[in-house]
Write an enzyme that holds these catalytic residues in place. Sequence first.
Site, PDB file in Angstrom:
ATOM      1  N   ASN A   1       0.806  -1.232   0.000  1.00  0.00           N
ATOM      2  CA  ASN A   1       0.000   0.000   0.000  1.00  0.00           C
ATOM      3  C   ASN A   1       0.840   1.284   0.000  1.00  0.00           C
ATOM      4  OD1 ASN A   1       0.728  -0.485   2.658  1.00  0.00           O
ATOM      5  ND2 ASN A   1      -1.229   0.172   3.519  1.00  0.00           N
TER       6      ASN A   1
ATOM      7  N   GLU B   1       4.388  -4.308  12.364  1.00  0.00           N
ATOM      8  CA  GLU B   1       3.425  -3.221  12.097  1.00  0.00           C
ATOM      9  C   GLU B   1       2.256  -3.862  11.381  1.00  0.00           C
ATOM     10  OE1 GLU B   1       3.701  -0.080  12.933  1.00  0.00           O
ATOM     11  OE2 GLU B   1       5.811   0.168  13.421  1.00  0.00           O
TER      12      GLU B   1
ATOM     13  N   CYS C   1      -3.363   1.376   6.770  1.00  0.00           N
ATOM     14  CA  CYS C   1      -3.571   0.656   8.028  1.00  0.00           C
ATOM     15  C   CYS C   1      -4.159   1.563   9.101  1.00  0.00           C
ATOM     16  CB  CYS C   1      -2.249   0.094   8.500  1.00  0.00           C
ATOM     17  SG  CYS C   1      -0.983   1.358   8.574  1.00  0.00           S
TER      18      CYS C   1
ATOM     19  N   GLU D   1       8.175   2.710  14.371  1.00  0.00           N
ATOM     20  CA  GLU D   1       8.959   3.202  13.233  1.00  0.00           C
ATOM     21  C   GLU D   1       8.926   4.728  13.242  1.00  0.00           C
ATOM     22  OE1 GLU D   1       7.435   1.110   9.739  1.00  0.00           O
ATOM     23  OE2 GLU D   1       8.939  -0.441  10.106  1.00  0.00           O
TER      24      GLU D   1
HETATM   25  P1  NAP Z   1       0.248  -9.343   3.872  1.00  0.00           P
HETATM   26  O1  NAP Z   1      -0.543 -10.266   3.021  1.00  0.00           O
HETATM   27  O2  NAP Z   1       0.477  -9.724   5.284  1.00  0.00           O
HETATM   28  O3  NAP Z   1       1.630  -9.115   3.113  1.00  0.00           O
HETATM   29  C1  NAP Z   1       2.675  -8.332   3.640  1.00  0.00           C
HETATM   30  C2  NAP Z   1       4.005  -8.903   3.161  1.00  0.00           C
HETATM   31  O4  NAP Z   1       4.166 -10.237   3.671  1.00  0.00           O
HETATM   32  C3  NAP Z   1       4.097  -9.024   1.646  1.00  0.00           C
HETATM   33  O5  NAP Z   1       5.423  -8.808   1.263  1.00  0.00           O
HETATM   34  C4  NAP Z   1       3.691 -10.467   1.414  1.00  0.00           C
HETATM   35  O6  NAP Z   1       4.128 -10.981   0.199  1.00  0.00           O
HETATM   36  C5  NAP Z   1       4.357 -11.138   2.598  1.00  0.00           C
HETATM   37  N1  NAP Z   1       3.767 -12.422   2.941  1.00  0.00           N
HETATM   38  C6  NAP Z   1       2.500 -12.847   2.704  1.00  0.00           C
HETATM   39  N2  NAP Z   1       2.335 -14.092   3.199  1.00  0.00           N
HETATM   40  C7  NAP Z   1       3.508 -14.460   3.758  1.00  0.00           C
HETATM   41  C8  NAP Z   1       3.964 -15.627   4.444  1.00  0.00           C
HETATM   42  N3  NAP Z   1       3.170 -16.676   4.662  1.00  0.00           N
HETATM   43  N4  NAP Z   1       5.228 -15.663   4.877  1.00  0.00           N
HETATM   44  C9  NAP Z   1       6.028 -14.612   4.692  1.00  0.00           C
HETATM   45  N5  NAP Z   1       5.676 -13.482   4.051  1.00  0.00           N
HETATM   46  C10 NAP Z   1       4.420 -13.398   3.591  1.00  0.00           C
HETATM   47  O7  NAP Z   1      -0.400  -7.891   3.919  1.00  0.00           O
HETATM   48  P2  NAP Z   1      -0.925  -7.035   2.682  1.00  0.00           P
HETATM   49  O8  NAP Z   1      -2.311  -7.467   2.350  1.00  0.00           O
HETATM   50  O9  NAP Z   1       0.066  -7.009   1.590  1.00  0.00           O
HETATM   51  O10 NAP Z   1      -0.931  -5.572   3.325  1.00  0.00           O
HETATM   52  C11 NAP Z   1      -2.057  -5.047   3.950  1.00  0.00           C
HETATM   53  C12 NAP Z   1      -1.954  -5.202   5.456  1.00  0.00           C
HETATM   54  O11 NAP Z   1      -0.834  -4.496   5.931  1.00  0.00           O
HETATM   55  C13 NAP Z   1      -3.149  -4.604   6.164  1.00  0.00           C
HETATM   56  O12 NAP Z   1      -3.553  -5.435   7.214  1.00  0.00           O
HETATM   57  C14 NAP Z   1      -2.605  -3.301   6.706  1.00  0.00           C
HETATM   58  O13 NAP Z   1      -3.295  -2.801   7.812  1.00  0.00           O
HETATM   59  C15 NAP Z   1      -1.209  -3.679   7.032  1.00  0.00           C
HETATM   60  N6  NAP Z   1      -0.358  -2.495   7.126  1.00  0.00           N
HETATM   61  C16 NAP Z   1       0.085  -2.114   8.369  1.00  0.00           C
HETATM   62  C17 NAP Z   1       0.868  -0.976   8.505  1.00  0.00           C
HETATM   63  C18 NAP Z   1       1.373  -0.555   9.850  1.00  0.00           C
HETATM   64  O14 NAP Z   1       2.279   0.272   9.889  1.00  0.00           O
HETATM   65  N7  NAP Z   1       0.856  -1.071  10.950  1.00  0.00           N
HETATM   66  C19 NAP Z   1       1.200  -0.226   7.371  1.00  0.00           C
HETATM   67  C20 NAP Z   1       0.720  -0.628   6.129  1.00  0.00           C
HETATM   68  C21 NAP Z   1      -0.061  -1.774   6.021  1.00  0.00           C
HETATM   69  P3  NAP Z   1       3.094 -10.965  -1.071  1.00  0.00           P
HETATM   70  O15 NAP Z   1       2.760  -9.568  -1.350  1.00  0.00           O
HETATM   71  O16 NAP Z   1       3.848 -11.595  -2.161  1.00  0.00           O
HETATM   72  O17 NAP Z   1       1.891 -11.750  -0.622  1.00  0.00           O
END
Ligand code: NAP
Length: 493
Positions: free
Chosen positions: A159, A260, A294, A472
């Site tokens: 994102n 995060e 997020c 962060e």
């Molecule tokens: P995600 O599915 O958890 O993916 C995040 C990262 O982890 C990506 O690089 C993803 O690769 C990788 N990943 C996915 N499955 C994995 C596994 N089993 N083992 C190791 N790595 C794995 O999250 P997203 O849908 O991309 O992002 C949205 C989420 O991020 C939302 O929940 C949002 O709230 C959160 N977020 C939090 C913050 C914060 O600062 N707290 C900031 C931004 C976003 P792939 O892309 O190849 O699947």
Amino acid sequence: MSLTIQNPILMPGANLIGAEWSAAADGRTLNVCDPATDEVFAIVPDSGAADARHAVDVAHAAFATWKKVPAKQRAQIVKRWNDLVVAHVEDLGRLISREQGKPLAEGKGEVMYAASYIEWFAEEATRADGDVIAAPVPGRRMFALREPVGVIAAITPWNFPAAMIARKIAPALAAGCTVVCKPAEDTPLTSLALVKLAEQAGVPPGVLNIVTASRERAAEVVDVWLDDPRVRKMTFTGSTPVGKHLARRSADTLKKLSLELGGNAPFIVFDDADLDAAVEGLMAAKFRNGGQTCVCPNRIFVQDKVHDAFVEKLAARVSALVVAPATDSAAQIGPMINARAVDKIERHVNDAVSRGARVVAGGKRIKSDRCPGPNYYAPTVLVDVDATMECSCEETFGPVAPVTRFSTEAEVVATANATPFGLAAYFYSNDVKRIWRLADALESGIVGINEGAIAAEAAPFGGIKDSGYGREGSRYGLEEYMHIKYVCQGQLD
Ligand code: NAP
């Protein structure tokens, strides 16, 4: 409006491991799609376990020398990186908009936001001082020294393709750590461009390594890093289920972790609030990046007396938002990242309506001459939302504002806290006693009071509860990449 990249050097289309820009060891590739059309416009490596292991080998070897580089010299390199990022704001903004879909003004805004973290940590690098401790017995000198933790693995979501990786890599480099990183499948290009610029800034070979991978191979890459005891810290931004998996799986090597994770932010408007300011704050916090943030408000609570007036103002503002691809200079909301994202938004809205919510703006997919692609959803306002609906229980991650009416402060605080998540919370009020009661009572890592835009490089960003741990940005952000070594010298009398 063109999103063509002027400087082709910013699209290396390869992993950086050590000094080599290379393909995946097994030659597999990953297509990068434009979310506005779903058409493939670039190709990067689809890396696997061999690439992940190779990256740790070189990062581990490089750590021995990088940690000894004086902090001032590391700071100068990181500062040069910042300067190059700022100098390439137009191209980097276009790259973000192209692969992530956000309007170009937001893409360029994200570049400057990412740069602000890089600059901040360049400056913090020179202030990572330790302490001289007053010895409790004679003849001793005692010190608390700060040391870089070692090889860092950084995993980022799609994102904010520039900001998420910048605010992990910059403090790691500043602290004297070396890095292996993996960006999200949907947005690998911005990360590769940032790493290219870091290389140009003088980050030595092996200190910063990046491998790109598909969703199918993400776990294969990250598992190597989880299991390798040479990786001393993992810093992750993404969903809560994946974050919990990383916490469990890294237990065997007892890595330091920063997580995060997801949020479910409440946004509370009290009777005594400035309503226009509250609407503006909500528009900024909710609809930036099409609601794919997020910290964006996911549950909006409005007190009885101002509920109808607030909803009327909000619906008017939301209905006027321009939805268009990033190539359209009028765009305020772009396409969602992919089909799964739009499906989830549609599911949440349909679920809410089936349980009694009403749509007062939007509420449907968009397919038009202006938005011919498959991933557009109309900015939406729902009213009569209750706590049982899916949109109240989990992040919608889209341009949907679900509004719930409330009567008392005690009731709304209890409801706002009745979630496993605790990343951000917002409220609008002009009652100074209430302001401090709420600031204390809300269970959340970040609280915005009469303010919708809360993120800044000087502020500690992070959550509590299921939203994770670690911070962060700010001076606390550097501490995540260092440990304290206690040194005691005796026999001095
Ligand atoms: P995600 O599915 O958890 O993916 C995040 C990262 O982890 C990506 O690089 C993803 O690769 C990788 N990943 C996915 N499955 C994995 C596994 N089993 N083992 C190791 N790595 C794995 O999250 P997203 O849908 O991309 O992002 C949205 C989420 O991020 C939302 O929940 C949002 O709230 C959160 N977020 C939090 C913050 C914060 O600062 N707290 C900031 C931004 C976003 P792939 O892309 O190849 O699947």
